[in-house]
Design a protein around this motif. Structure first.
Motif, mmCIF file in Angstrom:
data_model
loop_
_atom_site.group_PDB
_atom_site.id
_atom_site.type_symbol
_atom_site.label_atom_id
_atom_site.label_comp_id
_atom_site.label_asym_id
_atom_site.label_seq_id
_atom_site.Cartn_x
_atom_site.Cartn_y
_atom_site.Cartn_z
ATOM 1 N N ILE A 14 -19.710 4.517 28.767
ATOM 2 C CA ILE A 14 -18.772 5.091 27.793
ATOM 3 C C ILE A 14 -18.028 6.293 28.380
ATOM 4 C CG2 ILE A 14 -19.979 4.279 25.745
ATOM 5 C CD1 ILE A 14 -21.209 7.049 25.458
ATOM 6 N N THR A 15 -18.575 6.884 29.439
ATOM 7 C CA THR A 15 -17.868 7.929 30.194
ATOM 8 C C THR A 15 -18.178 7.702 31.672
ATOM 9 O OG1 THR A 15 -19.678 9.554 30.241
ATOM 10 C CG2 THR A 15 -18.261 9.550 28.275
ATOM 11 N N GLU A 16 -17.588 8.523 32.510
ATOM 12 C CA GLU A 16 -17.842 8.401 33.940
ATOM 13 C C GLU A 16 -19.263 8.793 34.302
ATOM 14 O OE1 GLU A 16 -14.946 10.665 35.994
ATOM 15 O OE2 GLU A 16 -13.248 9.377 35.451
ATOM 16 N N THR A 17 -19.906 9.571 33.420
ATOM 17 C CA THR A 17 -21.233 10.093 33.750
ATOM 18 C C THR A 17 -22.361 9.518 32.897
ATOM 19 O OG1 THR A 17 -20.914 11.968 32.245
ATOM 20 C CG2 THR A 17 -20.258 12.273 34.562
ATOM 21 N N TYR A 18 -22.019 8.706 31.878
ATOM 22 C CA TYR A 18 -23.102 8.178 31.027
ATOM 23 C C TYR A 18 -22.869 6.714 30.686
ATOM 24 C CZ TYR A 18 -26.606 7.567 27.432
ATOM 25 O OH TYR A 18 -27.684 7.113 26.722
#
Length: 326
Positions: A213-217
């Protein structure tokens, strides 16, 4: 629905009773006797109370009562599915949505038999009963929330109410689906009611795959996710905290421009099957109610605070003085 002695009425109670009657007739039509409808109403109320209660599964607790109510409701709806199957097998005309669905189910069963395959799992009478239970819950509780908010928001926005009534005055009786399609401004109001106060604020989903859902999660596969339909309704839209039906006009088309935030019915292949029913139902109600009823909200402390029933409602549950419109 009129208060003969001038006393205020709680609109949510009236709308819920009406929705119980209309949704039962639309979905299961001739298969519920008056006695069954009365028990049906009691069991659905018990189910709603249990949804909001602590999950204490002991005799006498709301959760326990709700569990037994659901079993009775599904048993009744399974019997309705059985009776519908008998009528449709005899070639009788459909009288409700269950009948139309049953005709398709019988076709699927016949095709499976011709292919030497077992009947699809979703065609069993009990499985149909479970699905109709879900449909009725959405038709009754979610629609009740939207009907109450429609009246509440029209009361607090008299210019919008005036435009709705002006449009309704151009339409002759009796109303029909074709005339509902001509209610362009009323339908814009309905869509804004649903955006501004989406009845189901959280709709759980299960991640079928690992989903970034994001670049980190990345949401791990199998995770239950509760996206907030309520929060998304106030993102992206122009001046989102204002009640503005014109955002759905052909000129602005904010439901298309901000489609990712217009999630009241979900999105993609799993969006709500009852979307058209819900919008048409709310449009028809708004048309008739504004044309026939004068309504004034009775002020109470904190009346616009949100309460969860489990769908959202104003704290006063719509406390109105009602009278027949001249």
């Amino acid at each position: 629905m009129m208060a003969s002695n001038g006393s205020p009425l709680t609109l949510r109670v009236l709308c819920r009773d009406m929705n119980l009657e209309t949704s039962q007739n639309v979905f299961v039509g001739p298969y519920l006797t008056p006695e069954m409808k009365e028990q049906f109403t009691k069991d659905y109320n018990a189910f709603n109370m249990g949804v909001m209660a602590l999950p204490l599964d002991f005799p006498g607790c709301l959760y326990n009562k709700a569990k037994h109510a659901v079993r009775r409701l599904v048993a009744v709806l399974t019997e309705c599915a059985r009776q519908s199957r008998i009528r449709m097998n005899q070639g009788e005309e459909p009288e409700c949505l269950l009948d139309f669905w049953t005709k398709e189910i019988l076709r699927e069963i016949e095709e499976a038999e011709d292919a030497g395959l077992p009947a699809p799992p979703h065609t069993s009478e009990k499985e149909v009963g479970h699905h109709v239970f879900d449909f009725l819950f959405a038709a009754q509780d979610a629609s009740t929330s939207s009907l109450v908010w429609a009246v509440t928001l029209l009361d607090s926005h008299p210019k919008v109410l005036e435009k709705v009534r002006k449009e309704q005055s151009t339409l002759s009786s009796p109303l029909s689906l074709e005339k509902i399609r001509l209610m362009e401004y009323t339908q814009m109001v309905v869509r804004e009611v649903l955006r501004f106060r989406p009845p189901a604020t959280l709709v759980p989903h299960v991640a079928r795959v690992n989903f970034p859902i994001t670049e980190t999660y990345t949401i791990p596969k199998g995770t239950i996710v509760f996206p907030s339909v309520f929060d998304s309704s106030f993102q992206g839209f122009t001046d989102p905290h204002s009640f503005d039906p014109d955002r759905f006009s052909p000129e602005r088309q904010e439901d298309q421009r901000y489609k990712r935030n217009w999630l009241v019915f979900g999105a993609g292949p799993h969006q709500c099957l009852g979307q058209r029913y819900a919008v048409n139902h709310l449009t028809l109600f708004t048309s008739l109610f504004t044309s026939m009823v004068e309504f004034t909200r009775v002020p109470t402390p904190g009346q616009d605070e949100l309460v969860y029933t489990p769908t959202i409602a104003p704290k006063d549950h719509g406390f109105f003085l009602l009278s027949k419109r001249k």
